[in-house]
Design a protein around this motif. Structure first.
Motif, PDB file in Angstrom:
ATOM      1  N   LEU A 296       0.733  -1.181   0.000  1.00 58.26           N
ATOM      2  CA  LEU A 296      -0.173   0.099  -0.193  1.00 58.26           C
ATOM      3  C   LEU A 296       1.027   1.240  -0.066  1.00 58.26           C
ATOM      4  O   LEU A 296       1.661   1.358   0.910  1.00 58.26           O
ATOM      5  CB  LEU A 296      -1.078   0.197   1.062  1.00 58.26           C
ATOM      6  N   HIS A 297       0.901   1.798  -1.180  1.00 61.37           N
ATOM      7  CA  HIS A 297       1.818   3.066  -1.390  1.00 61.37           C
ATOM      8  C   HIS A 297       1.239   4.263  -1.499  1.00 61.37           C
ATOM      9  O   HIS A 297       0.167   4.190  -1.969  1.00 61.37           O
ATOM     10  CB  HIS A 297       2.819   2.520  -2.458  1.00 61.37           C
ATOM     11  N   SER A 298       1.933   5.296  -0.944  1.00 56.16           N
ATOM     12  CA  SER A 298       1.563   6.707  -1.396  1.00 56.16           C
ATOM     13  C   SER A 298       2.325   7.586  -2.002  1.00 56.16           C
ATOM     14  O   SER A 298       3.327   8.359  -1.035  1.00 56.16           O
ATOM     15  CB  SER A 298       1.122   7.366   0.274  1.00 56.16           C
ATOM     16  N   CYS A 340       7.676   7.200  -1.652  1.00 57.21           N
ATOM     17  CA  CYS A 340       6.525   6.666  -1.090  1.00 57.21           C
ATOM     18  C   CYS A 340       6.469   7.239   0.138  1.00 57.21           C
ATOM     19  O   CYS A 340       7.533   7.554   0.938  1.00 57.21           O
ATOM     20  CB  CYS A 340       6.579   5.299  -0.914  1.00 57.21           C
ATOM     21  N   VAL A 342       4.819   6.067   2.822  1.00 58.74           N
ATOM     22  CA  VAL A 342       4.742   5.010   4.165  1.00 58.74           C
ATOM     23  C   VAL A 342       6.134   5.033   4.797  1.00 58.74           C
ATOM     24  O   VAL A 342       7.235   4.703   4.062  1.00 58.74           O
ATOM     25  CB  VAL A 342       4.415   3.688   3.747  1.00 58.74           C
ATOM     26  N   HIS A 345       8.549   2.346   4.246  1.00 55.37           N
ATOM     27  CA  HIS A 345       8.995   2.095   2.967  1.00 55.37           C
ATOM     28  C   HIS A 345      10.101   3.212   2.455  1.00 55.37           C
ATOM     29  O   HIS A 345      11.039   3.120   1.521  1.00 55.37           O
ATOM     30  CB  HIS A 345       7.735   2.369   1.900  1.00 55.37           C
ATOM     31  N   MET A 350      12.190   3.508  -0.738  1.00 55.22           N
ATOM     32  CA  MET A 350      11.279   3.573  -2.012  1.00 55.22           C
ATOM     33  C   MET A 350      11.308   5.237  -2.241  1.00 55.22           C
ATOM     34  O   MET A 350      10.374   5.940  -1.969  1.00 55.22           O
ATOM     35  CB  MET A 350       9.995   3.113  -1.500  1.00 55.22           C
TER      36      MET A 350
HETATM   37 CU   LIG Z   1       5.110   2.300  -0.139  1.00 57.10          CU
END
Ligand SMILES: [Cu+2]
Length: 357
Positions: A296-298, A340, A342, A345, A350
């Motif tokens: 689940l990435h933002s 990302c 998170v 992450h 990321m």
């Molecule tokens: Cu992520």
């Protein structure tokens, strides 16, 4: 005479069909190849700050197998698989992603696929129209399907997929002039995609397409796959194990952790260097997700905002196999963080930069 007129009419219809760009075939030669992939070519430096990787970061770039893994990737060739196509500067950001397949409504996408890897592979497309013979996924052989082809290709084999592009594969009423779909291998879906067999299809709305099918109302397009490549679940884990130093037990949690590559297009800690644009350009971003529960990435862009179907944001979200298309008009020059949001992450790498000149 009647017969002559009939064959003349058939000839005219055929001429109209081949001359009509609305019925164009978009032909691609794509192979699944095995390559030695490097998640962090900048090692021992972290591109984000120019400093050496910290102990925490080294878990993902040095510990266990490290940063180089055997992977399967899609690569584009010239007609007949004669030569590998080299990527230009505008495609540099694609990283581990396969070639971009482009079309507009009314086109037929024809993909000649060759499997140069040691495992069965396929190309399964999302969004476009396909029959079961062009699905690229194994079928149940209990329902009389034994003789029906499914587009799964044995090592060394070839297959030609034909996919239609009806209106329902194209941007909807609230979409911008182009949208992205994912394509990926779907024989052993989880192992295939973790091995690296994934790419994007971009469909441009009818009337907005240039001859190469890119949208006419944008200046630049970028694609980002936010995914944790799980090398524990890759087709190639056994092949990669001998490259491991120190802690190399597949059942050990620390070893498993070191095999989780939190990347943007398969590159970590700023190693994706292809996101380059100019101030004021109309920039389109296609965001793709893939993976499992942790995916689940933002995605967050510093220094700019974006429009997503009429809503303004600088952070969006994406889940496995979902896609989003967003438009940006960068108005401040700089080398901006793109990552990302998170926390776990971020720490795992990321992140990268996008450059506004
Ligand atoms: Cu992520």
């Amino acid at each position: 005479m009647q017969k002559k007129l009939g064959s003349m009419a058939a000839f005219i219809v055929w001429l109209a069909l081949i001359a009509n760009p609305a019925c164009a075939a978009r032909e691609y030669w794509i192979a699944a190849d095995e390559v030695q992939w490097d998640y962090a070519p900048s090692f021992p430096l972290n591109v984000m700050n120019g400093k050496e990787f910290t102990a925490e970061q080294r878990v993902f770039v040095e510990q266990g197998i490290g940063r180089r893994y055997l992977k399967s990737v899609y690569r584009e060739y010239t007609q007949g698989f004669r030569t590998l196509k080299q990527r230009g500067a505008e495609e540099q950001h694609l990283g581990i992603l396969g070639p971009v397949i482009r079309a507009t409504v009314g086109d037929e996408i024809v993909v000649h696929f060759k499997n140069n890897t040691r495992f069965p592979a396929s190309i399964h497309p999302h969004g476009v129209r396909y029959t079961m013979a062009n699905e690229g996924a194994p079928h149940s052989h209990t329902a009389g399907n034994e003789h029906q082809p499914d587009g799964v290709v044995a090592p060394g084999g070839e297959y030609t997929y034909r996919w239609g592009v009806p209106e329902r594969a194209a941007p909807g009423p609230n979409d911008p002039s182009s949208i992205a779909w994912i394509y990926h291998s779907h024989v052993d879906e989880s192992a295939d995609t973790n091995a690296g067999l994934i790419g994007a299809i971009i469909i441009t709305k009818k009337g907005f397409e240039k001859s190469d099918r890119t949208p006419a109302d944008v200046d630049r397009e970028f694609i980002s796959l936010f995914a944790v490549f799980d090398e524990n679940a890759s087709l190639h884990l056994q092949t990669n194990l001998p490259a491991c130093n120190g802690l190399c037990d597949p059942d050990n949690e620390d070893f498993q952790e070191s095999n989780l590559k939190h990347g943007i297009n398969g590159l970590v800690y700023g190693n994706n260097q292809g996101y380059s644009m100019r101030k004021g350009e109309r920039v389109r971003w296609y965001i793709l997700g893939m993976g499992t529960e942790v995916d689940l990435h933002s995605p967050h862009w510093h220094g700019a905002t974006l429009l997503h179907n009429g809503n303004r944001l600088d952070v969006t979200e994406v889940l496995p196999a979902a896609t989003k298309t967003l438009d940006m008009r960068p108005d401040v020059a700089g080398e901006w963080m793109y990552h990302c949001h998170v926390n776990d992450h971020i720490n795992a790498g990321m992140m990268t930069n996008f450059i506004v000149q």
